[in-house]
Design a protein around this motif. Structure first.
Motif, PDB file in Angstrom:
ATOM      1  N   LEU A 146       0.827  -1.209   0.000  1.00 38.55           N
ATOM      2  CA  LEU A 146       0.000   0.000   0.000  1.00 38.55           C
ATOM      3  C   LEU A 146       0.861   1.259   0.000  1.00 38.55           C
ATOM      4  N   LEU A 181       0.157   5.175  -0.564  1.00 38.95           N
ATOM      5  CA  LEU A 181      -0.453   5.625   0.677  1.00 38.95           C
ATOM      6  C   LEU A 181       0.621   6.049   1.675  1.00 38.95           C
ATOM      7  N   GLN A 221      -2.198   6.218   6.444  1.00 39.52           N
ATOM      8  CA  GLN A 221      -3.315   5.781   5.598  1.00 39.52           C
ATOM      9  C   GLN A 221      -3.344   4.253   5.457  1.00 39.52           C
ATOM     10  N   ALA A 222      -2.156   3.679   5.279  1.00 35.10           N
ATOM     11  CA  ALA A 222      -2.087   2.222   5.131  1.00 35.10           C
ATOM     12  C   ALA A 222      -2.589   1.524   6.397  1.00 35.10           C
ATOM     13  N   GLU A 271      -4.684   2.733   8.575  1.00 40.17           N
ATOM     14  CA  GLU A 271      -6.130   2.915   8.616  1.00 40.17           C
ATOM     15  C   GLU A 271      -6.834   1.881   7.751  1.00 40.17           C
ATOM     16  N   ARG A 272      -6.293   1.732   6.544  1.00 41.18           N
ATOM     17  CA  ARG A 272      -6.877   0.822   5.570  1.00 41.18           C
ATOM     18  C   ARG A 272      -6.952  -0.608   6.107  1.00 41.18           C
ATOM     19  N   LEU A 273      -5.926  -0.987   6.891  1.00 37.28           N
ATOM     20  CA  LEU A 273      -5.835  -2.377   7.351  1.00 37.28           C
ATOM     21  C   LEU A 273      -6.545  -2.620   8.687  1.00 37.28           C
ATOM     22  N   LYS A 274      -6.971  -1.544   9.296  1.00 36.05           N
ATOM     23  CA  LYS A 274      -7.629  -1.687  10.599  1.00 36.05           C
ATOM     24  C   LYS A 274      -8.855  -2.592  10.468  1.00 36.05           C
ATOM     25  N   THR A 283      -9.113  -5.609   9.410  1.00 42.51           N
ATOM     26  CA  THR A 283      -9.070  -6.694   8.421  1.00 42.51           C
ATOM     27  C   THR A 283      -8.511  -7.961   9.050  1.00 42.51           C
ATOM     28  N   LYS A 325      -6.617  -9.413   3.947  1.00 41.39           N
ATOM     29  CA  LYS A 325      -5.308  -8.912   3.517  1.00 41.39           C
ATOM     30  C   LYS A 325      -4.848  -9.639   2.260  1.00 41.39           C
ATOM     31  N   ILE A 364      -6.695  -8.171  -0.678  1.00 37.92           N
ATOM     32  CA  ILE A 364      -6.128  -6.886  -1.110  1.00 37.92           C
ATOM     33  C   ILE A 364      -4.888  -7.113  -1.952  1.00 37.92           C
ATOM     34  N   GLU A 412      -5.487  -5.977  -5.713  1.00 39.79           N
ATOM     35  CA  GLU A 412      -4.931  -4.654  -5.975  1.00 39.79           C
ATOM     36  C   GLU A 412      -3.487  -4.685  -6.464  1.00 39.79           C
TER      37      GLU A 412
END
Lengths: 298, 298, 298, 298
Positions: free
Chosen positions: A193, A199, A203-204, A206-209, A211, A216, A219, A223
């Motif tokens: 990320l 990111l 931000q990264a 936050e994104r993984l919070k 999960t 994962k 993603i 992605e």
């Protein structure tokens, strides 16, 4: 009385050479024996007999150390191989280590159940492992980091944990390997990320919070087109070191009869060496394949 | 039930990607928490509060190490200075060390009485000292042994001893300094007999059997014209490291106004550094001169 | 600052009632919390998990105690039965004891491998066993020594030993039973020589010097017509206490319908009780017969 | 090999008398020595030298014990005096206790700083204190509870805490005395509310929620006309036991010359006895008055 005697001894140390001889005859040995009572303050830290003794090392402030030495993210191959080289040196130089397991900046060493090395004193076990590992880290650094000079000598903290039977020992190792798996998966996505999707670390994060593992992996796949299952085993499973018989061939120049003079002789020798594996140690397969690790005669 | 769950988890690890997602959602965290019970086997090794904590390191197999690296006998200045450099690094890198004392291949570190570093856990104290010392030994080796490459990374064993008050701490340090004195005197005569008088080690040992300190001084003086009192203090007393304020001047190139452009600026800064002394620490004089070492407010 | 605050608190305690209210509002709780740091000096003495925990008690100065209370030699039945009664009380009152073994003036208690009683703190285990045993000794004394008043309250010292597996636990118990055998054989001959043959204790001791078990049995048989094999099992084997289901019948007067009024009702209940056995626990037979003692589910 | 030997030994125990002699000659001592390895599982629990060793006992489930034996609320004089009698017995029977402090169902015992009793083994200290206290409790019960038979033998749990200097020891004792003060004040109001004002325990608890010491004193004074300052010192301060020289006069009938025949002789002897005080031990006054308690020569 004690004060008087020490005063006398101090007088001796400062005494003129005329009286020194007599003074010292009485003084030094007496002083030594007077102070020797301080040894009684040492405590006995013998590990419970017939139990597995594990020493685990962790790099001290390795987050900063990795930054300063430009470690690749999420995994630096050179750093991992150096860790393993140090662990191998520990196994070769110390006694009675039957297995080691490492991941990230940590390594665990398992001493055999009935080891009587240094009378099983925990402090000996952990300081000898820690110091041998640390000196090896600096010693072998140039072999793995050719273009990156070592900026300062690193520290490692250690601890001793005692496990009374095979099940608890295996569960300990499983605990470390699951930890490796969880951290590596997280780090792999996190750095994808950051490095590929641009990111920020925040931000990264936050994104993984929230999960779970499967999220994962999803993603990574959707992605970044990364199939986590194809990631290197060393990253996903960590490194297991066990003793394996290997044939070592050394080439040596020797004095030989005239007719074959000048030739070199190959010497072959079978030796046990701590070899690295990157396999699952949670399931039974590994332990069934290497029964000698846990089996010991009474 | 436990067995069943681990089996399930192992199944997950081997599962095809179709079922993996669901498996992992349940599996990994569960597995981690299942194995986490192994942490309960760690023991609490907190040092008794309000006491001096001493960590003593000893070189492992340093007799052989000295041989292999051609250490001068009876004292190798380079080796002693390297030891002290490592001890200084330990004091700078770790917390709360108020004094260190070294001689031969050993060094003792005294943590302040009310230190709460790593919650006073003995294992942290001793492994961090041991590993930092050992990595520093390899790191700084080339500075002290220019023409002598380091052949292998050395080990150091350590221990923690707790002293409840100033008297017992001072007696501990006295014990080490008397030991330094006794050993150095012995070694000085022994190696004079071997190196200058041509005795074999066994003969030298025989010659010294039963002699007391004064006898050894007499042999040195009458046979080798050595006045032991004139031997270097570092050999006779060992090395004490205490924190001292020093003014450090660094030269730095800085952007300056045009009229003084190109000049360098000297920056002066007062910092506390672990400085080496080679003095008596058995008598009161040292402690009176440096009362801040032992004094701590409640 | 600390001194100042305590001074303030002391002032409060002495203060007139006018200022007392305000003082106490600040003072007492503050004082309590100020002193509470002393709890940090307590150490954690948790027993290693998943291991057998054994507490062994020994009578303090029981040689003298036996003399003063006219114990029969070499074995006093009343004293042995009282010991066992106390051990049964310990098993009933405390938690998680699966077996006890006693002989002479000692008793060992085995806590189950996965007991978490008082978080496995060794000090709790040993002091609760010691105190419960000691108070029971005085409490039940009159039941066993009808004509012999207790002259003073006895003491017992205790220790905790941790065994990591079944083999070491069984070997511990074997060690105690072999000890029982050796001591009882010796004492049986010794007191026969003294009581029946009229030797002085010193003469008896001399006579037995250097003899092995078989020699002692021979003396017993040839000189005193005693076949050691026929001696009571309690003397030769000691006492094993294990939990056994027993049917307990209690008679109770209860309100009943008019037609059977005045009758008593017998109530029968199956309960687990610590029952005494005097059998070999060195061989496998005992453990095969009672597999539930050592078997525990994970 | 081990298995073979034990098998042989078991065979011996079962052997016919023909082969028994030879068997036993080899077997019993061998077996004893074979099993003796289990002693290595004992750990060293030596208390740090030159430190105060405190053993604190607490009654086990004394809430229930007090209920069953109709203890007066909030303080039962008989119970408190019995506790002190037990503590005195502990001080008389054991070695090196310089002070004891008790309140409610707890008692702390302070061993002198340089005691070497049982080599300072913590387990010996705490089990001997616990067992001696517990046996004394039953032994002396009838002297204090004439009309109340003891229903069952009570237990006491104990712990060892080590204090490195006078300040920490005094703070420990202060902590216990402040605890006594806080609890006694609370209990005095609580039971006044229940016994005199007719509140239920829950109501009394509610009423006292959030009150500080001064509030409680106010309630006592305004509602129950009780001036807390006039409450007995034993309740407010607990009990301190220290050694005091007392003149003991014993009356003895002795054989005397004819002219004074039939008379009794009074013998007077000065002995040290653990005497009870109910005074403040938080302030300096107590320690200044009894400097010998804490002072010990080096």
């Amino acid at each position: 009385m004690w004060a008087a005697r020490t005063a006398k001894f101090r007088h001796c140390l400062a005494a003129s050479s005329v009286s020194l001889r007599r003074c010292l005859r009485l003084g030094v040995t007496m002083a030594k024996s007077k102070f020797a009572y301080v040894r009684d303050f040492e405590t006995d830290d013998t590990c419970l007999p017939h139990c597995w003794v594990v020493v685990r090392l962790d790099g001290r402030s390795f987050h900063r150390f990795a930054e300063r030495h430009n470690f690749a993210k999420p995994n630096d191959k050179r750093a991992l191989h150096l860790m393993t080289r140090c662990a191998q040196t520990v196994m070769e130089e110390l006694e009675d280590i039957v297995l080691a397991y490492g991941q990230s900046d940590e390594y665990s060493f398992v001493f055999r159940r009935k080891s009587n090395w240094f009378k099983r004193r925990a402090s000996k076990f952990m300081t000898l492992v820690a110091s041998q590992f640390a000196s090896s880290y600096v010693f072998y650094w140039p072999e793995y980091f050719e273009d990156q000079p070592l900026l300062y000598p690193p520290g490692f903290d250690g601890r001793v944990v005692v496990y009374p039977n095979n099940q608890t020992l295996k569960d300990y190792l499983s605990w470390r390997q699951v930890d490796c798996h969880i951290n590596n998966l997280y780090n792999t996505v996190f750095w994808a990320l950051v490095q590929q999707a641009g990111l920020t670390p925040v931000q990264a994060q936050e994104r993984l919070k929230g999960t779970v593992a499967a999220d994962k992996q999803e993603i990574l796949f959707s992605e970044f087109n990364i199939n986590y299952n194809n990631e290197p085993l060393m990253y996903k499973k960590g490194t297991v070191l066990i003793w394996q018989k290997v044939e070592e061939v050394t080439t040596k120049e020797v004095k030989l009869p005239a007719e074959i003079e000048g030739q070199k002789m190959k010497l072959s020798q079978v030796r046990a060496r701590p070899l690295a594996l990157h396999c699952d140690i949670i399931g039974d397969a590994f332990w069934k394949e290497h029964p000698e690790i846990l089996e010991e005669d009474s």
